[in-house]
Motif scaffolding. Structure first.
Motif, mmCIF file in Angstrom:
data_model
loop_
_atom_site.group_PDB
_atom_site.id
_atom_site.type_symbol
_atom_site.label_atom_id
_atom_site.label_comp_id
_atom_site.label_asym_id
_atom_site.label_seq_id
_atom_site.Cartn_x
_atom_site.Cartn_y
_atom_site.Cartn_z
ATOM 1 N N GLU A 155 10.320 5.460 0.670
ATOM 2 C CA GLU A 155 9.421 4.355 0.325
ATOM 3 C C GLU A 155 10.021 3.487 -0.776
ATOM 4 O OE1 GLU A 155 4.839 3.548 -1.202
ATOM 5 O OE2 GLU A 155 5.465 5.585 -0.717
ATOM 6 N N PHE A 207 -0.782 8.928 9.911
ATOM 7 C CA PHE A 207 -0.150 7.633 9.618
ATOM 8 C C PHE A 207 -0.238 6.651 10.787
ATOM 9 C CE2 PHE A 207 2.583 10.744 7.224
ATOM 10 C CZ PHE A 207 2.033 10.492 5.980
ATOM 11 N N LEU A 222 -0.609 3.011 9.739
ATOM 12 C CA LEU A 222 0.606 2.431 9.174
ATOM 13 C C LEU A 222 1.605 2.055 10.271
ATOM 14 C CD1 LEU A 222 1.167 4.794 6.096
ATOM 15 C CD2 LEU A 222 -0.090 2.637 6.201
ATOM 16 N N TRP A 236 1.132 -1.426 12.426
ATOM 17 C CA TRP A 236 1.714 -2.686 11.954
ATOM 18 C C TRP A 236 3.126 -2.871 12.525
ATOM 19 C CZ3 TRP A 236 -0.178 -6.360 8.347
ATOM 20 C CH2 TRP A 236 -1.454 -6.092 7.861
#
Length: 557
Positions: free
Chosen positions: A429, A532, A535, A538
């Motif tokens: 990240e 996830f 997430l 997208w």
């Protein structure tokens, strides 16, 4: 702002606008109070301050104050619309057909209209025409604001109703703008028309974009308003709003585009260009500084992001709740750098003092993991226990935190695999991809199950892809997908499959292999109910756009 008002009023508006963007809400409100009946845009800015204060603080009294302001402006603008609508109708009926080629508007040299006295054309008072357009546009804006604060209060049904109503007004106003900008006549005759269009373009553009990326669990909102999203059109509308620098939504459009280019299109060059211009124009704007900091972090420039967050914090003393949120972001930056000792006090201070629901569960997990890495499982357990009561359904990081807490309480500690793997995820990240690969090598030495090995391969593939080592990325992703049946049986680790297929899609797009990209995308989208998922959605939408572009059906951004 050259709004076509008389010079004194225009000067007041400029001062107030600058105060709002510089977070001087009390000062701006004081200046607005005697002007609220002078022009509807002042009432709009009064609402904006109230809504912004609530969204930053999330305090009940701020919600009530914002609601009160919205109700007052809704009443005034509804009355103004009834009064001025006949003038607008007369003007539109006589407007005529658009030019064969729509005019190219030079926003740096807009026509000047002297508004010191009456402005009359064709027997119609143009100030009344502008008043009607402002009234309808402001009704669209305040209904959108009302929906935003109601969603934040989890009043979803009421929020949806306001959201739908706002779109109805924006759509109507967009129709007026399409007609009036079909030729130069309207711009030469109607005061403030460019400014009104700036507001309409921003609102319509935000609708077109938001509804194109809405998560599955909020899909009912889109269906409820019968909305057809158009992401390409959204970008054009937001760019046009931004270009109209005299407009009161130009800078909001710029901030929105900065977010979109960074978080959806990963085009950091354009995002940075936009936001650097905004920072230079409003160097004390906490919103712009905060946005810029977030995007710097997204690029892996974590220390630069921290510096920007600190400047933003110093600029917004009127909203201590937002300062607390910024403290969380600074703590999160230390967490990304694996600086656990520095992260703990900042994250703990946020958790102990925040009244908002957002980030509570994930912040608890972050603090707990910091203590795990310091070898203090007793303190880690204290914060892992807090997570359960704060998990919000369909919020990816909340649910992830809950899963991690359950893993911890199996043995009152995290196994060695999770310690290494979680650090690798954190460094990924932070865009420290070489460090991620090093940590995954260490993780590999303690991996035992099929699920653990799949998670390692997927994350390694992602790191390789970011480093543009595409052959190694494909090999790592394929280690996951070639064992699909076994990985599916692993339960929580099965998320490695849709992420691996998405990774293969993205690499195929880079290599312009449309057939492979389309096949991999279909495989990735076939999975559901995995960790996830929100997430990844997208990235999958971005892949869909990229494939359309490769097929010549979608403009590049």
């Amino acid at each position: 702002l050259c709004c076509g008002m008389d010079k004194a009023t225009c000067g007041s508006l400029n001062d107030i606008y600058h105060d709002i963007w510089s977070n001087k809400y009390s000062q701006a409100t004081e200046k607005l109070d005697p002007l609220l009946k002078k022009h509807p845009v002042f009432s709009l800015l009064h609402c904006e301050i109230g809504v912004a204060t609530f969204l930053l603080s999330e305090k009940k009294e701020d919600f009530e104050a914002a609601t009160k302001r919205i109700s007052a402006v809704r009443k005034d603008c509804s009355a103004l619309w009834k009064q001025r609508k006949p003038s607008l109708k007369l003007y539109l009926d006589a407007y005529g057909h658009p030019d064969a080629t729509p005019p190219d508007i030079d926003y740096e040299n807009l026509p000047e209209i002297n508004c010191e006295g009456d402005v009359v054309h064709h027997g119609i008072n143009m100030k009344h025409v502008a008043g009607a357009l402002w009234a309808r546009t402001i009704l669209a804006e305040i209904n959108f604001m009302d929906s935003a604060i109601k969603f934040r209060q989890q009043q979803y049904l009421k929020g949806v109703m306001d959201f739908k109503k706002a779109w109805s007004y924006f759509k109507e106003c967009d129709g007026y703008m399409t007609t009036l900008f079909g030729k130069m006549k309207g711009l030469n005759e109607i005061p403030q028309l460019a400014n009104i269009r700036c507001v309409v373009d921003f609102g319509v553009g935000m609708y077109h974009f938001m509804c194109s990326v809405v998560p599955k669990h909020f899909q009912f909102i889109v269906e409820g308003i019968g909305f057809k999203a158009d992401r390409a059109l959204a970008m054009e509308e937001l760019k046009r709003s931004m270009r109209c620098e005299v407009g009161i939504r130009s800078h909001f459009a710029a901030v929105a585009l900065g977010w979109i280019y960074a978080f959806f299109y990963y085009n950091y060059d354009i995002s940075n260009q936009i936001l650097e211009v905004e920072v230079n124009q409003f160097p004390e704007s906490a919103l712009i500084l905060f946005t810029h900091a977030y995007i710097l972090r997204k690029q892996g420039k974590v220390q630069e992001a921290t510096d920007q967050f600190r400047i933003a914090k110093n600029c917004i003393s009127e909203v201590p709740e937002f300062q607390l949120k910024i403290d969380y972001e600074i703590g999160a930056n230390h967490f990304l750098l694996l600086e656990f000792e520095q992260a703990i006090p900042l994250l703990t201070n946020f958790l102990e003092n925040t009244k908002a629901e957002a980030f509570r569960a994930y912040c608890s997990y972050q603090i707990a993991f910091c203590y795990v890495m310091q070898g203090d499982n007793e303190k880690a357990a204290e914060f892992m226990k807090k997570i359960k009561g704060w998990v919000r359904k369909n919020y990816a990081l909340d649910e992830y935190s809950s899963h991690q807490a359950k893993k911890f309480f199996k043995n009152n500690e995290l196994i060695e695999f999770e310690k290494y793997y979680q650090q690798a995820m954190i460094t990924q990240e932070a865009c420290n991809y070489e460090k991620t690969l090093e940590l995954l090598d260490q993780t590999q030495t303690v991996a035992k199950t099929t699920g653990e090995k799949a998670r390692i391969s997927q994350l390694r593939g992602s790191a390789y892809a970011q480093l543009k080592r595409y052959e190694e990325a494909k090999a790592s992703f394929t280690e996951v997908t070639s064992n699909e049946k076994d990985v599916l049986k692993t339960g929580g680790s099965m998320y490695a499959l849709p992420f691996a297929y998405c990774g293969l899609t993205e690499v195929a797009i880079v290599e312009k292999d449309i057939k492979a990209a389309t096949a991999y995308l279909k495989k990735s989208k076939a999975f559901s109910n995995y960790e996830f998922e929100t997430l990844l959605s997208w990235r999958l939408r971005k892949c869909e756009d990229d494939i359309r572009f490769l097929n010549g059906k979608f403009p590049a951004q």
